[in-house]
Design an enzyme around this catalytic site. Structure first.
Site, short mmCIF file in Angstrom:
data_model
loop_
_atom_site.label_atom_id
_atom_site.label_comp_id
_atom_site.label_asym_id
_atom_site.label_seq_id
_atom_site.Cartn_x
_atom_site.Cartn_y
_atom_site.Cartn_z
N HIS A 198 47.11 41.87 36.41
CA HIS A 198 47.54 40.75 35.39
C HIS A 198 47.73 41.56 34.11
CE1 HIS A 198 43.20 41.55 34.59
NE2 HIS A 198 42.55 40.63 35.37
N HIS B 64 40.92 45.64 36.68
CA HIS B 64 40.74 44.85 35.80
C HIS B 64 40.77 45.79 34.58
CE1 HIS B 64 39.57 41.18 33.15
NE2 HIS B 64 39.78 42.24 32.30
N HIS C 113 46.62 37.43 43.58
CA HIS C 113 45.44 37.76 42.75
C HIS C 113 44.83 36.18 42.46
CE1 HIS C 113 43.05 39.61 39.12
NE2 HIS C 113 42.61 38.56 39.31
N HIS D 65 41.42 33.53 42.32
CA HIS D 65 39.93 33.14 42.40
C HIS D 65 39.61 31.80 42.74
CE1 HIS D 65 39.04 36.68 39.82
NE2 HIS D 65 40.02 36.42 39.08
N LYS E 32 38.05 45.98 44.16
CA LYS E 32 38.27 45.67 42.96
C LYS E 32 37.45 46.46 42.14
CE LYS E 32 40.10 43.06 39.42
NZ LYS E 32 40.28 41.51 39.28
N ASP F 224 46.17 34.95 38.82
CA ASP F 224 44.93 34.94 38.16
C ASP F 224 44.46 33.54 38.01
OD1 ASP F 224 42.71 36.03 37.56
OD2 ASP F 224 43.37 36.62 35.54
O1 DOR Z 1 40.51 35.02 32.56
C1 DOR Z 1 39.94 35.49 33.42
N1 DOR Z 1 39.11 34.69 34.47
N2 DOR Z 1 40.16 36.71 33.71
C2 DOR Z 1 39.32 37.36 34.90
O2 DOR Z 1 39.55 38.63 34.66
C3 DOR Z 1 38.38 36.81 35.55
C4 DOR Z 1 38.96 35.30 35.86
C5 DOR Z 1 37.72 34.59 36.18
O3 DOR Z 1 37.09 34.92 37.36
O4 DOR Z 1 37.20 33.70 35.75
ZN ZN Z 2 41.22 37.52 38.08
#
Ligand code: DOR
Ligand code: ZN
Length: 349
Positions: free
Chosen positions: A178, A140, A17, A19, A103, A252
């Site tokens: 998460h 999510h 997970h 980003h 997702k 995450d």
């Molecule tokens: O805290 C988070 N940030 N939770 C998420 O689900 C997305 C992530 C983000 O993309 O910034």
């Molecule tokens: Zn995430």
């Protein structure tokens, strides 16, 4: 026993997970994930979300181009579901291995979820198709409704959305992403891990909701799902310390520019890539559960996704490591990582 361990070698982990964002941020953050992990599942919630094969192919190219060849790192791509997603596109993407999973972001649940799903019944045919072809659905898991308390969103999602969904599609492979609560741990634990598993972040294993307010509000600890009670944190720690195969590593890591975190509307997300693996190590050591460190980091995830386990290894040594204070993005912008400037007991060899 583990108190005396000074060095540990495990199969190179994967982060299920991640980003990475795009452009300048992508270029500056990717190497932190590439350094510790062989593969990473890339979340599709860009400003312009990755909703089809073509966008994904281009995004993957941008990711690969932004990497230093130093690391043998493989991004695994996901598709962002909207009410316009076509089963044919998803099937094609999955069969051609453009997408590993799709997702589900509930509408307005988190960063860039404006085009997320308002009503899950709008994507019934897509879910039917995913169940048939064995394509995992990543969720999510928060029920978004202003009448639901922010601390109850995860449980309400399980009760109102996930449980009915699993009854309707018993063979759909689902990852509850998460997870943050004792209720989620109990719920996931009793399922068949082939069909329902969960990722756990380092911050939800190390912090509880009080940490957000110690010495003043701490915007860098604001994430979604929000940090929960200490008893929830303990339930997450205990379940991984027992080596339960339903749970695997998904950090995450979510970089946001500092100016967007400290703002009238601060963004949710914790950038933990520089220290995520060291944090997990710290927790497994504290729990005296190092014998399950490798399965959590490197085995349970690939088993769920039906992917091979990595061949390479990684070695961590017991030597203090100071986490970088900030990452410079350009002349004006920085990103503050999780545990910025703090020390951890373990380092990469
Ligand atoms: O805290 C988070 N940030 N939770 C998420 O689900 C997305 C992530 C983000 O993309 O910034
Ligand atoms: Zn995430």
């Amino acid at each position: 026993m583990s108190k005396f361990i000074k060095k540990i070698t495990i199969i190179k982990p994967d982060d299920w997970h991640v980003h990475l964002r795009d452009e300048k941020i992508l270029k500056k953050v990717i190497h932190y994930t590439g350094k510790f992990y062989q593969r990473a599942l890339i979340m599709p919630n860009l400003d312009n979300p990755i909703t089809n094969c073509l966008k994904s192919i281009h995004y993957k190219k941008r990711i690969l181009n932004s990497m230093k060849l130093k690391y043998k790192f493989q991004p695994l791509m996901t598709c962002y579901l909207t009410r316009f997603t076509k089963s044919k596109e998803l099937r094609n993407g999955f069969l051609k291995k453009i997408f590993i999973a799709a997702k589900l972001y509930p509408n307005d649940s988190t960063t860039n979820s404006r085009t997320g799903i308002k009503n899950i019944n709008c994507i019934t045919s897509v879910l039917e198709c995913m169940e048939k072809i064995g394509m995992p659905l990543l969720v999510h898991g928060e029920e978004i409704n202003k009448n639901i308390d922010i601390y109850d969103r995860e449980l309400k999602f399980i009760e109102n959305t996930l449980e009915p969904l699993r009854k309707k599609f018993p063979k759909l492979k689902i990852v509850l992403e998460h997870i943050t609560t004792k209720d989620s741990v109990e719920y996931v634990k009793k399922s068949n891990p082939k069909y329902l598993s969960a990722t756990i972040t380092p911050h939800h294993l190390m912090l509880d909701r009080n940490d957000m307010f110690i010495g003043g509000i701490q915007p860098h600890l604001y994430c979604l799902p929000i940090l929960k009670k200490n008893t929830d944190k303990e339930a997450l720690r205990e379940v991984i310390a027992r080596g339960d195969k339903h749970f695997f590593l998904g950090s995450d890591t979510a970089p946001h520019l500092c100016k967007n975190k400290i703002n009238f509307f601060g963004s949710a997300g914790i950038f933990n890539a520089p220290c995520s693996l060291l944090c997990y190590m710290h927790v497994f050591e504290e729990m005296n559960a190092l014998k399950y460190f490798q399965s959590f980091c490197s085995e349970n995830g690939p088993k769920f996704y039906n992917l091979p386990i990595n061949k390479e290894t990684i070695t961590l040594i017991k030597k203090p490591c100071t986490i970088i204070k900030k990452v410079n993005i350009d002349k004006k912008n920085i990103i503050i990582p999780f545990l910025s400037g703090q020390n951890l007991n373990w380092s990469l060899e």
